[in-house]
Design a protein around this motif. Structure first.
Motif, PDB file in Angstrom:
ATOM      1  N   PRO A  22       0.822  -1.219   0.000  1.00  0.00           N
ATOM      2  CA  PRO A  22       0.000   0.000   0.000  1.00  0.00           C
ATOM      3  C   PRO A  22       0.852   1.264   0.000  1.00  0.00           C
ATOM      4  O   PRO A  22       1.860   1.352   0.695  1.00  0.00           O
ATOM      5  CB  PRO A  22      -0.804  -0.107   1.299  1.00  0.00           C
ATOM      6  N   GLN A  23       0.442   2.234  -0.808  1.00  0.00           N
ATOM      7  CA  GLN A  23       1.134   3.517  -0.884  1.00  0.00           C
ATOM      8  C   GLN A  23       0.731   4.417   0.283  1.00  0.00           C
ATOM      9  O   GLN A  23       1.499   5.253   0.721  1.00  0.00           O
ATOM     10  CB  GLN A  23       0.817   4.210  -2.215  1.00  0.00           C
ATOM     11  N   ARG A  24      -0.502   4.265   0.742  1.00  0.00           N
ATOM     12  CA  ARG A  24      -1.009   4.972   1.917  1.00  0.00           C
ATOM     13  C   ARG A  24      -2.257   4.253   2.394  1.00  0.00           C
ATOM     14  O   ARG A  24      -2.721   3.312   1.758  1.00  0.00           O
ATOM     15  CB  ARG A  24      -1.290   6.439   1.613  1.00  0.00           C
ATOM     16  N   THR A  25      -2.803   4.680   3.524  1.00  0.00           N
ATOM     17  CA  THR A  25      -3.987   4.027   4.081  1.00  0.00           C
ATOM     18  C   THR A  25      -5.134   5.017   4.200  1.00  0.00           C
ATOM     19  O   THR A  25      -4.929   6.230   4.200  1.00  0.00           O
ATOM     20  CB  THR A  25      -3.694   3.423   5.470  1.00  0.00           C
ATOM     21  N   ALA A  26      -6.320   4.470   4.291  1.00  0.00           N
ATOM     22  CA  ALA A  26      -7.530   5.272   4.453  1.00  0.00           C
ATOM     23  C   ALA A  26      -8.556   4.407   5.187  1.00  0.00           C
ATOM     24  O   ALA A  26      -8.280   3.255   5.540  1.00  0.00           O
ATOM     25  CB  ALA A  26      -8.062   5.725   3.097  1.00  0.00           C
ATOM     26  N   ARG A  27      -9.741   4.975   5.414  1.00  0.00           N
ATOM     27  CA  ARG A  27     -10.834   4.246   6.074  1.00  0.00           C
ATOM     28  C   ARG A  27     -12.125   4.458   5.298  1.00  0.00           C
ATOM     29  O   ARG A  27     -12.316   5.506   4.675  1.00  0.00           O
ATOM     30  CB  ARG A  27     -11.014   4.728   7.510  1.00  0.00           C
ATOM     31  N   ALA A  28     -12.991   3.456   5.364  1.00  0.00           N
ATOM     32  CA  ALA A  28     -14.300   3.570   4.718  1.00  0.00           C
ATOM     33  C   ALA A  28     -15.074   4.709   5.366  1.00  0.00           C
ATOM     34  O   ALA A  28     -15.128   4.819   6.586  1.00  0.00           O
ATOM     35  CB  ALA A  28     -15.064   2.258   4.841  1.00  0.00           C
ATOM     36  N   GLY A  29     -15.680   5.545   4.538  1.00  0.00           N
ATOM     37  CA  GLY A  29     -16.365   6.738   5.033  1.00  0.00           C
ATOM     38  C   GLY A  29     -17.800   6.519   5.465  1.00  0.00           C
ATOM     39  O   GLY A  29     -18.378   7.367   6.145  1.00  0.00           O
ATOM     40  N   PHE A  30     -18.402   5.413   5.076  1.00  0.00           N
ATOM     41  CA  PHE A  30     -19.766   5.124   5.507  1.00  0.00           C
ATOM     42  C   PHE A  30     -20.004   3.623   5.519  1.00  0.00           C
ATOM     43  O   PHE A  30     -19.273   2.869   4.897  1.00  0.00           O
ATOM     44  CB  PHE A  30     -20.806   5.839   4.632  1.00  0.00           C
ATOM     45  N   THR A  31     -21.033   3.200   6.256  1.00  0.00           N
ATOM     46  CA  THR A  31     -21.365   1.789   6.336  1.00  0.00           C
ATOM     47  C   THR A  31     -21.957   1.335   5.013  1.00  0.00           C
ATOM     48  O   THR A  31     -22.781   2.027   4.432  1.00  0.00           O
ATOM     49  CB  THR A  31     -22.361   1.529   7.481  1.00  0.00           C
ATOM     50  N   GLY A  32     -21.522   0.173   4.562  1.00  0.00           N
ATOM     51  CA  GLY A  32     -22.026  -0.372   3.306  1.00  0.00           C
ATOM     52  C   GLY A  32     -21.243   0.105   2.093  1.00  0.00           C
ATOM     53  O   GLY A  32     -21.711  -0.043   0.962  1.00  0.00           O
ATOM     54  N   TRP A  46     -11.255   7.011  -8.286  1.00  0.00           N
ATOM     55  CA  TRP A  46     -11.246   5.597  -7.924  1.00  0.00           C
ATOM     56  C   TRP A  46      -9.867   5.175  -7.437  1.00  0.00           C
ATOM     57  O   TRP A  46      -8.851   5.685  -7.903  1.00  0.00           O
ATOM     58  CB  TRP A  46     -11.664   4.722  -9.111  1.00  0.00           C
ATOM     59  N   ALA A  47      -9.865   4.234  -6.503  1.00  0.00           N
ATOM     60  CA  ALA A  47      -8.610   3.711  -5.969  1.00  0.00           C
ATOM     61  C   ALA A  47      -8.697   2.189  -5.877  1.00  0.00           C
ATOM     62  O   ALA A  47      -9.718   1.641  -5.462  1.00  0.00           O
ATOM     63  CB  ALA A  47      -8.324   4.298  -4.592  1.00  0.00           C
ATOM     64  N   LEU A  48      -7.624   1.531  -6.281  1.00  0.00           N
ATOM     65  CA  LEU A  48      -7.495   0.087  -6.100  1.00  0.00           C
ATOM     66  C   LEU A  48      -6.955  -0.119  -4.693  1.00  0.00           C
ATOM     67  O   LEU A  48      -5.916   0.436  -4.336  1.00  0.00           O
ATOM     68  CB  LEU A  48      -6.536  -0.510  -7.128  1.00  0.00           C
ATOM     69  N   VAL A  49      -7.672  -0.887  -3.883  1.00  0.00           N
ATOM     70  CA  VAL A  49      -7.323  -1.032  -2.476  1.00  0.00           C
ATOM     71  C   VAL A  49      -7.239  -2.497  -2.063  1.00  0.00           C
ATOM     72  O   VAL A  49      -7.788  -3.374  -2.730  1.00  0.00           O
ATOM     73  CB  VAL A  49      -8.345  -0.309  -1.555  1.00  0.00           C
ATOM     74  N   HIS A  50      -6.561  -2.711  -0.949  1.00  0.00           N
ATOM     75  CA  HIS A  50      -6.559  -4.009  -0.278  1.00  0.00           C
ATOM     76  C   HIS A  50      -7.271  -3.809   1.052  1.00  0.00           C
ATOM     77  O   HIS A  50      -6.956  -2.877   1.789  1.00  0.00           O
ATOM     78  CB  HIS A  50      -5.139  -4.509  -0.043  1.00  0.00           C
ATOM     79  N   VAL A  51      -8.230  -4.667   1.338  1.00  0.00           N
ATOM     80  CA  VAL A  51      -8.963  -4.610   2.602  1.00  0.00           C
ATOM     81  C   VAL A  51      -8.480  -5.784   3.452  1.00  0.00           C
ATOM     82  O   VAL A  51      -8.895  -6.926   3.230  1.00  0.00           O
ATOM     83  CB  VAL A  51     -10.491  -4.685   2.373  1.00  0.00           C
ATOM     84  N   PRO A  52      -7.568  -5.526   4.405  1.00  0.00           N
ATOM     85  CA  PRO A  52      -7.000  -6.624   5.193  1.00  0.00           C
ATOM     86  C   PRO A  52      -8.049  -7.426   5.967  1.00  0.00           C
ATOM     87  O   PRO A  52      -7.931  -8.649   6.077  1.00  0.00           O
ATOM     88  CB  PRO A  52      -6.036  -5.929   6.155  1.00  0.00           C
ATOM     89  N   ILE A  98     -18.389   1.207   8.229  1.00  0.00           N
ATOM     90  CA  ILE A  98     -17.708   2.493   8.398  1.00  0.00           C
ATOM     91  C   ILE A  98     -16.425   2.289   9.207  1.00  0.00           C
ATOM     92  O   ILE A  98     -16.378   1.499  10.143  1.00  0.00           O
ATOM     93  CB  ILE A  98     -18.631   3.537   9.072  1.00  0.00           C
ATOM     94  N   GLY A  99     -15.365   2.978   8.802  1.00  0.00           N
ATOM     95  CA  GLY A  99     -14.097   2.912   9.511  1.00  0.00           C
ATOM     96  C   GLY A  99     -13.204   1.751   9.141  1.00  0.00           C
ATOM     97  O   GLY A  99     -12.114   1.612   9.698  1.00  0.00           O
ATOM     98  N   THR A 100     -13.630   0.915   8.201  1.00  0.00           N
ATOM     99  CA  THR A 100     -12.804  -0.224   7.792  1.00  0.00           C
ATOM    100  C   THR A 100     -11.511   0.287   7.161  1.00  0.00           C
ATOM    101  O   THR A 100     -11.542   1.063   6.209  1.00  0.00           O
ATOM    102  CB  THR A 100     -13.546  -1.105   6.762  1.00  0.00           C
ATOM    103  N   PRO A 101     -10.344  -0.127   7.686  1.00  0.00           N
ATOM    104  CA  PRO A 101      -9.082   0.319   7.093  1.00  0.00           C
ATOM    105  C   PRO A 101      -8.845  -0.320   5.726  1.00  0.00           C
ATOM    106  O   PRO A 101      -9.121  -1.505   5.539  1.00  0.00           O
ATOM    107  CB  PRO A 101      -8.012  -0.129   8.078  1.00  0.00           C
ATOM    108  N   VAL A 102      -8.344   0.470   4.791  1.00  0.00           N
ATOM    109  CA  VAL A 102      -7.986  -0.015   3.464  1.00  0.00           C
ATOM    110  C   VAL A 102      -6.593   0.496   3.122  1.00  0.00           C
ATOM    111  O   VAL A 102      -6.215   1.594   3.507  1.00  0.00           O
ATOM    112  CB  VAL A 102      -8.999   0.425   2.382  1.00  0.00           C
ATOM    113  N   GLY A 103      -5.833  -0.314   2.424  1.00  0.00           N
ATOM    114  CA  GLY A 103      -4.522   0.090   1.925  1.00  0.00           C
ATOM    115  C   GLY A 103      -4.646   0.447   0.459  1.00  0.00           C
ATOM    116  O   GLY A 103      -5.100  -0.366  -0.345  1.00  0.00           O
TER     117      GLY A 103
END
Length: 119
Positions: free
Chosen positions: A55-65, A98-104, A84-89
């Protein structure tokens, strides 16, 4: 004369034994485990769009679902919905929303809309 023929045969035999020993050791250890080996074909196709799995950086899901999608676009199928709040890389940010992410937590790769994640 006999010694001249003996030395090359000895070297050849030594190299053959060394090669077979290394080959046997590599086979005994089995194939190297890579993250893509455990993925299904859909996940491998998604990951093929990036050159790194770091991952180049991390973020979190902004809303549930928040949907984790197969490709870039709201017309693409959903792989999962994140709370909501799920960490993504973030592996790739296309700078077009759009971003390609990994959801651990899900152990999945996919696309999310960058307007819906918090950096």
């Amino acid at each position: 004369m006999k010694n001249r023929r003996m030395f090359p045969m000895f070297v050849l035999a030594f190299l053959a034994v060394a090669f077979l020993g290394v080959a046997g050791l590599a086979q005994a250890q089995g194939p190297a485990a890579t993250p893509t080996m455990a993925m299904d074909s859909l996940q491998r196709a998604i990951v093929a769009e990036t050159w790194t799995l770091t991952p180049q950086r991390t973020a979190r899901a902004g809303f549930t679902g928040l949907p984790l999608r197969i490709c870039e676009g709201t017309y693409c199928g959903e792989l999962a919905k994140m709370p909501i709040g799920t960490p993504v890389g973030i592996l790739v940010d296309d700078r077009e929303g759009w971003a390609l992410v990994h959801v651990p937590s899900l152990n999945k790769y996919g696309w999310v809309n960058t307007n819906n994640i918090v950096f």
